[in-house]
Design a protein around this motif. Structure first.
Motif, PDB file in Angstrom:
ATOM      1  N   THR A  54      48.958 -13.878 -20.174  1.00 30.27           N
ATOM      2  CA  THR A  54      49.869 -12.983 -20.727  1.00 30.27           C
ATOM      3  C   THR A  54      49.492 -13.222 -22.218  1.00 30.27           C
ATOM      4  OG1 THR A  54      50.856 -15.200 -21.251  1.00 30.27           O
ATOM      5  CG2 THR A  54      51.749 -13.764 -19.199  1.00 30.27           C
ATOM      6  N   ALA A  56      51.742 -14.287 -24.850  1.00 31.12           N
ATOM      7  CA  ALA A  56      51.838 -15.729 -25.237  1.00 31.12           C
ATOM      8  C   ALA A  56      50.536 -16.413 -25.615  1.00 31.12           C
ATOM      9  CB  ALA A  56      52.700 -16.003 -24.552  1.00 31.12           C
ATOM     10  N   GLU A  73      57.929 -17.483 -27.094  1.00 30.84           N
ATOM     11  CA  GLU A  73      59.058 -17.393 -25.959  1.00 30.84           C
ATOM     12  C   GLU A  73      59.081 -15.804 -26.150  1.00 30.84           C
ATOM     13  OE1 GLU A  73      59.778 -19.828 -28.488  1.00 30.84           O
ATOM     14  OE2 GLU A  73      58.221 -20.915 -27.496  1.00 30.84           O
ATOM     15  N   ALA A  74      58.811 -14.659 -27.277  1.00 24.21           N
ATOM     16  CA  ALA A  74      58.869 -13.400 -27.554  1.00 24.21           C
ATOM     17  C   ALA A  74      58.148 -12.471 -26.587  1.00 24.21           C
ATOM     18  CB  ALA A  74      58.006 -12.728 -28.449  1.00 24.21           C
ATOM     19  N   SER A  75      58.816 -11.250 -25.643  1.00 19.98           N
ATOM     20  CA  SER A  75      58.819 -10.580 -24.653  1.00 19.98           C
ATOM     21  C   SER A  75      56.356 -10.387 -25.752  1.00 19.98           C
ATOM     22  CB  SER A  75      59.232  -8.946 -25.108  1.00 19.98           C
ATOM     23  OG  SER A  75      59.013  -8.800 -25.522  1.00 19.98           O
ATOM     24  N   ASP A  76      56.201  -9.711 -23.506  1.00 19.64           N
ATOM     25  CA  ASP A  76      54.691  -9.829 -24.287  1.00 19.64           C
ATOM     26  C   ASP A  76      54.735  -8.234 -25.270  1.00 19.64           C
ATOM     27  OD1 ASP A  76      54.252 -11.481 -22.038  1.00 19.64           O
ATOM     28  OD2 ASP A  76      53.444  -9.358 -20.858  1.00 19.64           O
ATOM     29  N   ASP A  77      55.839  -7.134 -25.146  1.00 19.34           N
ATOM     30  CA  ASP A  77      55.499  -6.147 -26.119  1.00 19.34           C
ATOM     31  C   ASP A  77      55.505  -6.653 -27.866  1.00 19.34           C
ATOM     32  OD1 ASP A  77      54.640  -3.070 -26.689  1.00 19.34           O
ATOM     33  OD2 ASP A  77      57.232  -3.736 -27.654  1.00 19.34           O
ATOM     34  N   ALA A  78      55.924  -7.649 -27.950  1.00 18.06           N
ATOM     35  CA  ALA A  78      56.523  -7.561 -29.304  1.00 18.06           C
ATOM     36  C   ALA A  78      55.643  -8.537 -30.004  1.00 18.06           C
ATOM     37  CB  ALA A  78      57.594  -9.288 -29.616  1.00 18.06           C
ATOM     38  N   GLU A  81      52.611  -6.224 -30.445  1.00 19.78           N
ATOM     39  CA  GLU A  81      52.826  -6.198 -31.502  1.00 19.78           C
ATOM     40  C   GLU A  81      52.451  -6.693 -33.375  1.00 19.78           C
ATOM     41  OE1 GLU A  81      53.709  -2.398 -32.952  1.00 19.78           O
ATOM     42  OE2 GLU A  81      54.021  -2.064 -30.513  1.00 19.78           O
TER      43      GLU A  81
END
Length: 114
Positions: A54, A56, A73-78, A81
């Motif tokens: 991932t 992360a 712990e953030a989303s893949d998109d975040a 980015e």
């Protein structure tokens, strides 16, 4: 065989991985200093997908504020980015060949791609 390494010359593991690749005559090598020429969000997503990890898991925690920002712990998109905006957040080295991609920590991980 063609290989691309997303490299940070200040990183010992990245330098060792690069040395392994440079010492193989059968490897046509492209070196990208990702702090100067960061990959796109789409390219990073593709590299991590090909590596089976991932975003992360490809996040550099040591020497960054990633933990404080909640990026693990953030989303893949975040995460992607943040990495594009601040390439220091990309763990290195990433290597891609026709056999796939890998985060080469330790450096011997690169051998599975050759």
């Amino acid at each position: 065989m063609k290989a691309t390494i997303w490299h940070n010359p200040k990183c010992g593991t990245s330098r060792k991985t690069l040395a392994i690749l440079e010492n193989l005559s059968r490897v046509e090598l492209t070196v990208i200093e990702y702090l100067k020429h960061p990959p796109t969000k789409a390219k990073l997503a593709q590299l991590y997908a090909d590596a089976g990890i991932t975003p992360a898991q490809g996040l550099r925690l040591r020497g960054t504020d990633a933990q404080e920002r909640g990026l693990p712990e953030a989303s893949d998109d975040a995460v992607l980015e943040a990495m594009v905006a601040e390439p220091i957040l990309i763990e290195r080295p990433l290597v891609e060949t026709e056999k796939g991609a890998r985060l080469c920590r330790p450096q011997d991980e690169v051998l599975a791609l050759l």
